[in-house]
Design a protein around this motif. Structure first.
Motif, PDB file in Angstrom:
ATOM      1  N   THR A 137     -25.169   6.723   4.351  1.00 56.92           N
ATOM      2  CA  THR A 137     -24.370   7.051   3.639  1.00 56.92           C
ATOM      3  C   THR A 137     -23.367   7.733   3.603  1.00 56.92           C
ATOM      4  O   THR A 137     -22.775   8.493   4.122  1.00 56.92           O
ATOM      5  N   GLU A 138     -22.782   7.294   2.029  1.00 55.38           N
ATOM      6  CA  GLU A 138     -21.424   7.998   2.587  1.00 55.38           C
ATOM      7  C   GLU A 138     -20.583  10.012   2.741  1.00 55.38           C
ATOM      8  O   GLU A 138     -20.371  10.544   3.018  1.00 55.38           O
ATOM      9  N   HIS A 287     -27.486  11.141  -2.296  1.00 46.59           N
ATOM     10  CA  HIS A 287     -27.423  10.192  -0.921  1.00 46.59           C
ATOM     11  C   HIS A 287     -28.576   8.594  -1.526  1.00 46.59           C
ATOM     12  O   HIS A 287     -28.933   7.932  -1.508  1.00 46.59           O
ATOM     13  N   LYS A 289     -29.219   7.608  -4.608  1.00 51.31           N
ATOM     14  CA  LYS A 289     -28.141   7.108  -5.482  1.00 51.31           C
ATOM     15  C   LYS A 289     -27.661   6.257  -5.101  1.00 51.31           C
ATOM     16  O   LYS A 289     -27.794   5.202  -5.529  1.00 51.31           O
ATOM     17  N   GLU A 290     -27.255   6.903  -3.780  1.00 54.55           N
ATOM     18  CA  GLU A 290     -26.536   6.211  -3.154  1.00 54.55           C
ATOM     19  C   GLU A 290     -27.227   4.745  -2.404  1.00 54.55           C
ATOM     20  O   GLU A 290     -26.126   3.631  -2.248  1.00 54.55           O
TER      21      GLU A 290
END
Length: 391
Positions: A137-138, A287, A289-290
């Motif tokens: 994840t970002e 994350h 939602k990511e």
């Protein structure tokens, strides 16, 4: 041509998201033609959970003991005998403890699982001797990019592969239009991260709103006492710890999954729910939602009334719920189940070996970090917590 040999922890009988990810990764690597050899550090807890490894000669079993140094040396000796190309640790502390002692010819890969403390500690352990750190994840990438630049390891995006459980089921059980919404919790009964004390509060509010529900709870764990009052509620069914097949047989009949966790790594059950047409409702962690975009309903756990309102809306609008479930399944299938596209990442990982070149300052920082990892546990924990809070 010899197949590349990859070493990784065996999926253990304890279950959980990380264990299933190991199983999925092993399946994908073998499908692609890699030779995968697995190991396990078997504690008394893993022995009690399963027959999983009994008689399985394919798994190298290391009996966990108090003398971690001795255990680590035994593991290093085994790794050297395998002529391995790569070791993927999946947050195995003993395996990461062995990193500095494993020859440079073996690519050392660690997989991030959590951006939260104390789960952050496992990823941090002997990370100075890691070659590649995989994030998914970002939030993980932004948290670790500065550490990577200091210590000189490579950060690569892990596109997580998930076996689509719906493909091994003959059919989905027919939806029962009986005016009942079926709610599920699947996970470990643990309160610090999983926030299971939220479940009795949610059930109480569902009753207060006179919503006709059935609540299926699948799992076990150390904080089960927090749920004991629910055992007198005939709308709540406890199934205990189940095999994947038995779990999915129940899971696929549910309408929504609740995930009130205060912290999560790669939340596999969220993806599994979507693949089985179960609509996920989760705490508002960015994350998550990511991972699923608009196909997860996010509500902060501080807003209990908001959770009940979402469930009530879906309860009163079954056609809306069905459409959302199908959208979530379609999205999850495209993102997480394509073996061909996801397989390319492993070629990138193995081909990254030639790009790993630490600068002089990175080598000095890595050596200093290595000395810190040998410090007493209390000092090491304080340092890691300070580091976590500052980054």
């Amino acid at each position: 041509m010899n197949k590349p040999i990859i070493l990784m922890p065996a999926p253990s009988p304890g279950g959980g998201g990380m264990e299933t990810r190991r199983l999925n990764t092993k399946y994908l690597l073998e499908t692609l033609g890699y030779s995968v050899k697995t190991f396990i550090f078997q504690s008394s807890d893993s022995r009690s959970r399963g027959k999983y490894f009994q008689g399985d000669d394919a798994v190298k079993v290391f009996e966990d003991c108090r003398n971690k140094k001795l255990l680590c040396n035994e593991f290093v000796s085994w790794v050297c005998q395998q002529n391995a190309d790569a070791l993927i640790t999946f947050n195995s502390k003993i395996a990461q403890m062995a990193f500095p002692l494993i020859p440079d010819s073996v690519l050392k890969v660690s997989v991030l699982n959590s951006t939260h403390y104390p789960g952050f500690y496992n990823s941090f352990y002997y990370i100075n001797s890691c070659d590649i750190l995989l994030y998914n994840t970002e939030a993980m990438r932004s948290q670790w990019q500065n550490i990577a630049s200091f210590l000189g390891f490579v950060l690569l995006k892990e596109e997580v592969f998930v076996v689509d459980a719906s493909t091994r089921l003959d059919t989905f059980k027919p939806i029962v239009n009986d005016g009942v919404i079926r709610v599920a919790f699947v996970g470990r009964f643990e309160n610090t991260h999983k926030n299971i004390e939220f479940i009795p509060r949610l059930v109480k509010e569902l009753d207060a709103r006179k919503i006709d529900y059935q609540f299926n709870i699948i799992g076990d764990g150390p904080d089960e006492a927090l749920l004991k009052n629910l055992k007198n509620n005939d709308k709540v069914i406890f199934h205990g710890y189940l095999s994947d097949e038995k779990r999915d047989d129940i899971f696929r009949t549910q309408d929504v999954l609740i995930l009130p966790s205060r912290s999560e790594g790669f939340c596999l059950v969220l993806v599994e729910a979507a693949l089985l047409r179960v609509m996920p409702i989760a705490n508002d962690l960015p994350h998550l939602k990511e991972m699923l975009g608009d196909n997860v309903i996010s509500v902060t756990v501080e807003d209990l009334s908001g959770w009940v309102s979402v469930i009530e809306k879906l309860y009163k609008n079954p056609s809306v719920l069905r459409r959302m479930q199908l959208d979530a399944q379609s999205y999850a299938r495209k993102k997480f189940t394509n073996k061909e596209s996801l397989s390319l990442q492993y070629a990138r990982i193995l081909n990254s070996r030639n790009k790993i070149r630490k600068t002089f300052s990175q080598r000095l920082l890595s050596e200093a970090f290595g000395l810190l990892m040998k410090a007493p546990d209390s000092l090491r924990w304080r340092f890691v917590k300070l580091f976590y809070e500052k980054i």
